[in-house]
Design a protein around this motif. Structure first.
Motif, PDB file in Angstrom:
ATOM      1  N   UNK A  16       9.939  -3.891  -8.352  1.00 39.84           N
ATOM      2  CA  UNK A  16      10.894  -3.955  -8.756  1.00 39.84           C
ATOM      3  C   UNK A  16      11.267  -5.365  -9.488  1.00 39.84           C
ATOM      4  N   UNK A  17      10.887  -6.226  -8.623  1.00 43.69           N
ATOM      5  CA  UNK A  17      11.274  -7.658  -9.144  1.00 43.69           C
ATOM      6  C   UNK A  17      10.433  -8.140 -10.441  1.00 43.69           C
ATOM      7  N   UNK A  18       9.032  -7.706 -10.499  1.00 46.26           N
ATOM      8  CA  UNK A  18       8.154  -7.697 -11.303  1.00 46.26           C
ATOM      9  C   UNK A  18       8.736  -7.144 -12.632  1.00 46.26           C
ATOM     10  N   UNK A  19       9.020  -5.898 -12.293  1.00 51.94           N
ATOM     11  CA  UNK A  19       9.454  -5.176 -13.701  1.00 51.94           C
ATOM     12  C   UNK A  19      10.799  -5.802 -14.415  1.00 51.94           C
ATOM     13  N   UNK A  20      11.855  -6.288 -13.450  1.00 50.12           N
ATOM     14  CA  UNK A  20      12.802  -6.913 -13.898  1.00 50.12           C
ATOM     15  C   UNK A  20      12.504  -8.164 -14.754  1.00 50.12           C
ATOM     16  N   UNK A  21      11.726  -8.921 -14.083  1.00 48.70           N
ATOM     17  CA  UNK A  21      11.140 -10.116 -14.958  1.00 48.70           C
ATOM     18  C   UNK A  21      10.487  -9.758 -16.410  1.00 48.70           C
ATOM     19  N   UNK A  22       9.808  -8.595 -16.212  1.00 51.43           N
ATOM     20  CA  UNK A  22       9.025  -8.445 -17.627  1.00 51.43           C
ATOM     21  C   UNK A  22      10.073  -7.874 -18.473  1.00 51.43           C
ATOM     22  N   UNK A  23      11.025  -6.884 -18.159  1.00 54.73           N
ATOM     23  CA  UNK A  23      12.125  -6.477 -18.830  1.00 54.73           C
ATOM     24  C   UNK A  23      13.158  -7.526 -19.478  1.00 54.73           C
ATOM     25  N   UNK A  24      13.398  -8.556 -18.643  1.00 57.32           N
ATOM     26  CA  UNK A  24      14.213  -9.576 -19.086  1.00 57.32           C
ATOM     27  C   UNK A  24      13.531 -10.522 -20.366  1.00 57.32           C
ATOM     28  N   UNK A  25      12.237 -10.700 -20.107  1.00 58.99           N
ATOM     29  CA  UNK A  25      11.397 -11.456 -21.089  1.00 58.99           C
ATOM     30  C   UNK A  25      11.386 -10.660 -22.461  1.00 58.99           C
ATOM     31  N   UNK A  26      11.267  -9.034 -22.197  1.00 60.95           N
ATOM     32  CA  UNK A  26      10.932  -8.255 -23.215  1.00 60.95           C
ATOM     33  C   UNK A  26      12.226  -8.059 -23.966  1.00 60.95           C
ATOM     34  N   UNK A  27      13.528  -8.103 -23.400  1.00 59.22           N
ATOM     35  CA  UNK A  27      14.715  -8.007 -24.024  1.00 59.22           C
ATOM     36  C   UNK A  27      14.971  -9.361 -24.962  1.00 59.22           C
TER      37      UNK A  27
END
Length: 583
Positions: free
Chosen positions: A158-169
């Motif tokens: 979940x931490x990795x997904x949060x990082x990727x989602x923040x960068x993508x946003x």
């Protein structure tokens, strides 16, 4: 030239990264859960070993066969699949060693049982149970360890997904959202009439193509805007024309329905049409069922084209052929409108005018038929009132015959006179009885729209009066019968049932109401009496005549048949309700 990338490819790559992370997390969870399957069953099985150990102690001094069964059950649990999972490659060494220790100690406990050493078994039982408890504890620790590993893996994923989602946003907001917002500003400017706009530059092919499309659209709208005023004027003229046509049709519709529809009102409508469209000639031809034809013309009449063709003075009017517009309603043709004009005709207006005339004529005919039906119903009411007056008259005659018999000198009463008096009295009584049956039928009313309930109420009265078993099988849906049909069905059913009670001498009467496969409603009144022969001498009975009359009003028929096993069946067959063609 700037090299542009694809927006969809960029979004796809971001989505693939998120999908990969989430899929990896899901696969990890599935693998962890796969190794955890059976933990609860293993703990339950190991806990069961403790209970069985104590139970074996109770069976040491009992039947040997029963003891062997308990030993077999214990060993089946000890070597079950759920517990042998403790020896797999991924199981901790402490768990495997503890499981093997339980097996070794069981071998000792079993030797005590086989040697019939109850004292040694009882002395070793507590230590054996403690060993099993340690096995349960190791299993619980292993299960808790797998759960902690699962939780840690979930948190990392979940931490990795949060990082990727923040960068993508952040990336999409800078590279995609801001250019799209600028394009929206361009669209708002175009919507407000500002066609001189600058589109934003972007590195993506799709957004660049969209911006160029906006720019081209703005240029084309700027060109079209120059001709917009002329188009608006043309549309205004067309709408004014359409509004005038609607007003014309509405005025004529009101005129045709304000009073009775006659030839004078139709001629006035044709004259109005001629003036509105500046026609040369117009007429209405009405075709009747008997193939006769009526022609209704406007105020200026109609040109005789046949006569004009044979004269030397061939006018321009004679060279123009009339145009016909049919008065058609579904498959029924009522006639046509015939028009002669030097100007082009507004076909849509004439089609709508012909449709309006068609509906007006149909509505007029339907109104006339309603009035006729109302008159027939009024006559039926008057007929019933006459029957009531005849009933009083017959009662009076019956009393007078009785008084005449009492006042006559006994010496004057011969056998012939006595026979005549008896015939008169019997005739009056018979007529009075028939009239009472008829009047009781007329007085039947239906206060509830449920016909089945109304028939049941009527039959309940007949059951009390006759003592005969009367059964009703009603299987008709409410929508199959109109309200006007209810009273006829109820009265006909009552008449047939009363006839069966009085004349057929039945012990049982069955009444079936259903919709047959032929889409016809069937009302069958069946008795087990003497058969239809009793009706031959009553063919002229007024009640049977009424039954045939009511069947005719239902557009159906009624017939009387013998049953194969004796008795009579009265069958009423008629179609379900239909809206009458005459309105």
């Amino acid at each position: 030239m700037t090299k542009r990338g694809s927006l969809t490819s960029t979004i796809l790559r971001l989505m693939l990264v998120l999908i990969f992370i989430s899929s990896s997390l899901a696969v990890y969870s599935i693998i962890n859960l796969t190794f955890s399957i059976g933990d609860a069953r293993a703990i339950n099985a190991s806990g069961s070993l403790r209970m069985q150990s104590y139970r074996l102690k109770l069976f040491l001094d009992r039947d040997e066969k029963l003891l062997n069964e308990k030993i077999s059950l214990f060993e089946a649990t000890l070597h079950s699949e759920a517990l042998e999972r403790s020896l797999t490659w991924y199981s901790p060494d402490d768990l495997s060693q503890q499981y093997l220790l339980v097996i070794n100690k069981w071998e000792q406990m079993r030797s005590h049982i086989e040697n019939n050493r109850q004292d040694l078994y009882s002395a070793s039982l507590k230590n054996f149970v403690d060993t099993i408890d340690l096995l349960v504890l190791e299993m619980e620790r292993f299960a808790a360890l797998k759960l902690r590993i699962l939780v840690i893996g979930q948190i990392i994923g979940l931490f990795l997904m949060l990082i990727v989602a923040t960068a993508a946003t952040r990336y999409t907001r800078i590279r995609m959202v801001e250019p799209i917002l600028q394009l929206m500003d361009v669209a708002n400017a175009i919507s407000k009439g500002n066609f001189k706009v600058d589109v934003p530059q972007t590195e993506y092919v799709e957004l660049h193509a969209l911006g160029e499309a906006f720019k081209k659209t703005a240029s084309e709208l700027d060109t079209l805007y120059q001709d917009l005023e002329g188009q608006v004027n043309d549309k205004t003229i067309a709408l004014t024309r359409a509004n005038n046509e609607l007003s014309f049709l509405y005025d004529n519709l009101i005129r045709l329905h304000a009073d009775s529809l006659d030839y004078k009102s139709l001629s006035s409508a044709l004259t109005h049409l001629q003036q509105f469209e500046d026609l040369d000639y117009v007429r209405l031809v009405i075709e009747h069922v008997d193939n006769s034809v009526d022609c209704i013309e406007a105020d200026n009449g109609w040109i005789d084209t046949n006569k004009q063709e044979h004269t030397a003075d061939t006018t321009q009017e004679a060279q123009i052929k009339p145009v016909k517009y049919n008065l058609q309603l579904e498959d029924k043709s009522l006639g046509y409108i015939e028009v002669i004009s030097h100007k082009p005709l507004n076909n849509m207006l004439f089609v709508n005018f012909a449709m309006m005339l068609t509906r007006s004529i149909v509505i007029h005919n339907a109104t006339e038929e309603r009035q006729q039906l109302a008159l027939m119903e009024e006559r039926a009411v008057i007929a019933r009132e006459l029957h009531d007056s005849l009933g009083q008259l017959l009662s009076y005659l019956k009393i007078q015959v009785s008084l005449l018999r009492k006042q006559m000198d006994p010496n004057c009463i011969t056998d012939k006179v006595e026979t005549q008096l008896i015939d008169i009295n019997d005739g009056v009584s018979t007529a009075y009885g028939q009239l009472r049956e008829l009047l009781s039928t007329f007085r039947l009313t239906i206060k509830d729209p449920n016909l089945g309930q109304a028939i049941e109420v009527m039959l309940s009265q007949l059951r009390k009066q006759s003592g005969i078993e009367i059964n009703l099988n009603y299987q008709l849906s409410p929508h199959l019968l109109a309200a006007k049909q209810h009273i006829h069905v109820l009265q006909l059913t009552r008449e047939a049932t009363i006839n069966a009670i009085k004349h057929a001498k039945p012990s049982k009467i069955e009444i079936d109401c259903f919709l047959a496969d032929s889409d016809m409603i069937h009302i069958n009144i069946k008795d087990d009496g003497i058969g239809v022969s009793h009706l031959k001498e009553r063919d002229q009975h007024f009640g049977i005549g009424i039954m045939h009359e009511r069947a005719t009003k239902l557009h159906g028929s009624v017939k009387f048949d013998n049953n194969p096993k004796g008795g009579t069946t009265v069958s009423l067959v008629f179609p379900p309700q239909q809206e009458p063609l005459n309105g």
